[in-house]
Design an enzyme around this catalytic site. Structure first.
Site, PDB file in Angstrom:
ATOM      1  N   ASP A 231     -72.885 -38.020 -25.987  1.00 39.60           N
ATOM      2  CA  ASP A 231     -72.574 -38.248 -24.581  1.00 39.60           C
ATOM      3  C   ASP A 231     -73.748 -38.849 -23.804  1.00 39.60           C
ATOM      4  OD1 ASP A 231     -70.851 -37.416 -22.140  1.00 39.60           O
ATOM      5  OD2 ASP A 231     -72.803 -36.529 -21.694  1.00 39.60           O
ATOM      6  N   GLU A 304     -72.135 -43.004 -26.914  1.00 43.31           N
ATOM      7  CA  GLU A 304     -71.550 -43.470 -25.652  1.00 43.31           C
ATOM      8  C   GLU A 304     -72.593 -44.275 -24.884  1.00 43.31           C
ATOM      9  OE1 GLU A 304     -69.337 -41.924 -21.593  1.00 43.31           O
ATOM     10  OE2 GLU A 304     -71.250 -41.072 -22.167  1.00 43.31           O
TER      11      GLU A 304
HETATM   12  C1  NOJ Z   1     -69.995 -38.934 -19.954  1.00 46.02           C
HETATM   13  C2  NOJ Z   1     -68.748 -38.124 -20.115  1.00 46.02           C
HETATM   14  O1  NOJ Z   1     -67.794 -38.890 -20.797  1.00 46.02           O
HETATM   15  C3  NOJ Z   1     -68.322 -37.710 -18.735  1.00 46.02           C
HETATM   16  O2  NOJ Z   1     -67.045 -37.126 -18.728  1.00 46.02           O
HETATM   17  C4  NOJ Z   1     -69.351 -36.758 -18.192  1.00 46.02           C
HETATM   18  O3  NOJ Z   1     -69.047 -36.438 -16.863  1.00 46.02           O
HETATM   19  C5  NOJ Z   1     -70.750 -37.368 -18.240  1.00 46.02           C
HETATM   20  N1  NOJ Z   1     -71.022 -38.085 -19.447  1.00 46.02           N
HETATM   21  C6  NOJ Z   1     -71.797 -36.300 -18.102  1.00 46.02           C
HETATM   22  O4  NOJ Z   1     -71.880 -35.536 -19.269  1.00 46.02           O
END
Ligand code: NOJ
Ligand code: MG
Length: 587
Positions: A231, A304
């Site tokens: 993430d 991500e």
């Molecule tokens: C990316 C995640 O996909 C999202 O849902 C989240 O709010 C943020 N990162 C913080 O972890």
């Protein structure tokens, strides 16, 4: 038209066609993840087993047969760890335990066991950048307990020369509006949080933190997971303080006047730093070491990253070091699309990945996730099949967000029912610009009560209004449906050597039509064509490739097509309705 005009027109068409790209992919045997169909589950909204209106692990376990039937290779679960749920699991209070609403560690083990029996892989969400403020690590850090004092990014702030008052260390903004710094009375310092106030950023310049987070990876690998979706990776490191111990301010971007919106600043000091790339390489080593020691299939690392290609591509690694297996390709998400998408923007998105990807790497294609409006709502309901067919016709892996196979659309959520912190931090008048709730509504299993998601009187988010027609039960019973098309696509990708190993050529024809040709010697050629515009159009597929046969066999068509699968169709004078997408084969 005069003969001269005709030949000028023909010349222009050929010239257009020269904009298409040809990319070769190797024909060596592929590892499992290189041709995988990944499927993202948002656990809170997938299937509720205990009637509390909230999805859970036993719910997911009970639906694994569905995933198997879809043909999915691996399911990625958004966070299932202990959390106060300020950011719905992306604020973790215990990285080594399961959120009680979702079940227990035993439930998780049962899920892994059932998945193994079915030959499905389970991938977890790894949230390295921050924890919850309720995590023991943070509580200890607040108290400056030995070993934890520097676990997070703390700073005294600065004193305003005019007012004499203490202010945050810099102008940095968090993702969910407002300052990225929060004052803690007890410690008499500010801490950094790139997301919500309750999500303090871990300090990656502290080797104990780096080691701790590798422990998290090993812990879940030992529980049998097949890898991780990592993430918010680009925000892992920030610039270091200057020689006076101060953090520099970010420059203003000029993109918006809204001073609380993160886009107000350029965010060059708090995102996309070089050290972050190296950390991803270190995690890859953890994964490879685990496989070397315990055997089994490759453990995958998916990153991500919403970043420019020059940064994103570095995650793949280079000649001397291995990186992530797949940095997510969000190009199809970030192309301008609100209730419609153009063929030329699709081409730009595809170019931006394939032309920038280092040689020998695997591409991937994503059209939605839990942070974006639903694909069918963004690209237009008429383009639902065209988009699912697109990601499965392009080379490499693709990722489906739960419900994309059904054509699920955004739910409408009132201000009173709004849950997402990105929206709650705004106000009743503007929250719909920020909210991520519409794509997080419960998964639609049936046309019955709560769409078969839950027996609760009230689900944690209301259902999307179209659940009576857009759901698994109805779409499986129909003679043709988005779901049936999706299943046929997955099946085609699994069995087609051309889709797995073939070279790729693509172009925009006649403004609204995107066409792809995949070819491989001794294997049938596959042609994808879609009209993404709002009116019918007639094209000649040989504008893409003069060597195409004069007719092609129709393998698969979108729900809105009137053509018959199995028919032989003329390559030139191909009429396409708005939103019509077709997949052909030719020998
Ligand atoms: C990316 C995640 O996909 C999202 O849902 C989240 O709010 C943020 N990162 C913080 O972890
Ligand atoms: Mg439940």
């Amino acid at each position: 038209m005069q003969p001269l005009q005709l030949s000028i027109l023909a010349f222009c068409l050929v010239a257009l066609c020269q904009t298409c790209q040809d990319t070769e992919s190797s024909t060596t045997t592929k590892d499992w993840w290189e041709t995988a169909q990944f499927y993202q589950i948002y656990p809170r909204s997938f299937k509720d087993s205990d009637g509390d209106g909230i999805g859970d692990l036993n719910g997911i376990t009970s639906t694994l047969e569905y995933l198997k039937d879809l043909g999915v290779t691996a399911a990625w679960l958004s966070p299932i760890f202990k959390s106060p749920m300020v950011d719905f699991g992306y604020d973790i209070s215990d990285f080594f335990d399961i959120q009680p609403e979702y079940g227990t560690l035993d439930d998780f083990r049962n899920l892994i066991k059932k998945a193994n029996e079915l030959g499905l892989k389970i991938i977890l969400d790894f949230v390295p950048n921050h924890s919850s403020d309720e995590n023991d690590w943070f509580k200890k850090s607040v108290k400056r307990e030995k070993g934890y004092a520097d676990y997070y990014i703390w700073h005294d702030g600065k004193v305003n020369a005019t007012t004499g008052k203490r202010e945050p260390p810099s102008n940095w903004l968090q993702a969910f509006r407002g300052s990225a710094w929060e004052w803690v009375e007890e410690r008499q310092q500010y801490y950094l949080h790139q997301f919500a106030v309750q999500q303090p950023d871990l300090n990656y310049r502290n080797p104990d933190v780096v080691a701790q987070m590798k422990r998290v990876l090993r812990y879940w690998l030992n529980e049998g997971v097949a890898g991780f979706r990592c993430d918010a990776v680009p925000v892992l490191f920030e610039v270091e303080p200057d020689e006076n111990g101060q953090y520099p301010d970010e420059a203003v971007s000029g993109l918006t006047d809204d001073v609380d919106n993160r886009n107000y600043l350029k965010n060059e000091l708090i995102e996309n730093r070089a050290e972050t790339i190296d950390m991803a390489y270190q995690w890859r080593t953890v994964m490879d070491d685990h496989q070397r020691i315990y055997g089994g299939d490759t453990r995958v690392l998916l990153i991500e990253t919403y970043a420019p290609p020059a940064y994103t591509m570095q995650f793949y690694g280079n000649r001397s070091v291995k990186g992530a297996h797949l940095p997510f390709n969000f190009n199809l998400i970030t192309v301008p699309a609100s209730n419609g998408v153009s063929a030329s923007s699709i081409k730009t998105a595809v170019d931006n990945w394939l032309l920038n990807m280092p040689a020998g790497r695997t591409a991937n294609w994503v059209i939605g996730n839990h942070d974006q409006r639903r694909a069918a709502s963004r690209y237009g309901v008429a383009n639902t099949d065209a988009m699912n067919m697109l990601v499965m016709s392009l080379p490499g892996a693709s990722v489906t967000y739960q419900g994309e196979e059904l054509g699920m659309t955004d739910g409408w959520i009132s201000w009173a029912d709004t849950q997402d912190p990105a929206a709650c931090n705004s106000n009743q008048n503007v929250y719909e610009q920020f909210t991520r709730d519409p794509s997080r509504t419960p998964f639609q299993w049936t046309s019955g009560n709560n769409a078969g998601f839950s027996t609760a009187a009230k689900t944690w988010l209301p259902l999307a209004s179209d659940y009576k027609t857009i759901n698994v039960e109805t779409e499986l019973a129909a003679s043709s449906s988005h779901l049936k098309i999706y299943k046929a696509l997955v099946e085609m990708r699994k069995s087609s050597k051309t889709l797995q190993n073939g070279s790729t050529k693509y172009a925009v024809l006649s403004e609204d039509v995107f066409v792809i040709k995949r070819s491989l010697s001794n294997s049938p050629t596959i042609i994808y064509v879609a009209n993404l515009g709002s009116s019918s159009v007639t094209v000649d597929l040989r504008e893409l490739d003069k060597t195409l046969t004069s007719s092609l066999i129709l393998e698969l068509c979108s729900l809105n097509s009137m053509k018959a699968v199995g028919a032989s169709i003329e390559t030139k004078n191909l009429e396409l309705l708005a939103g019509e997408a077709l997949i052909f084969t030719s020998n």
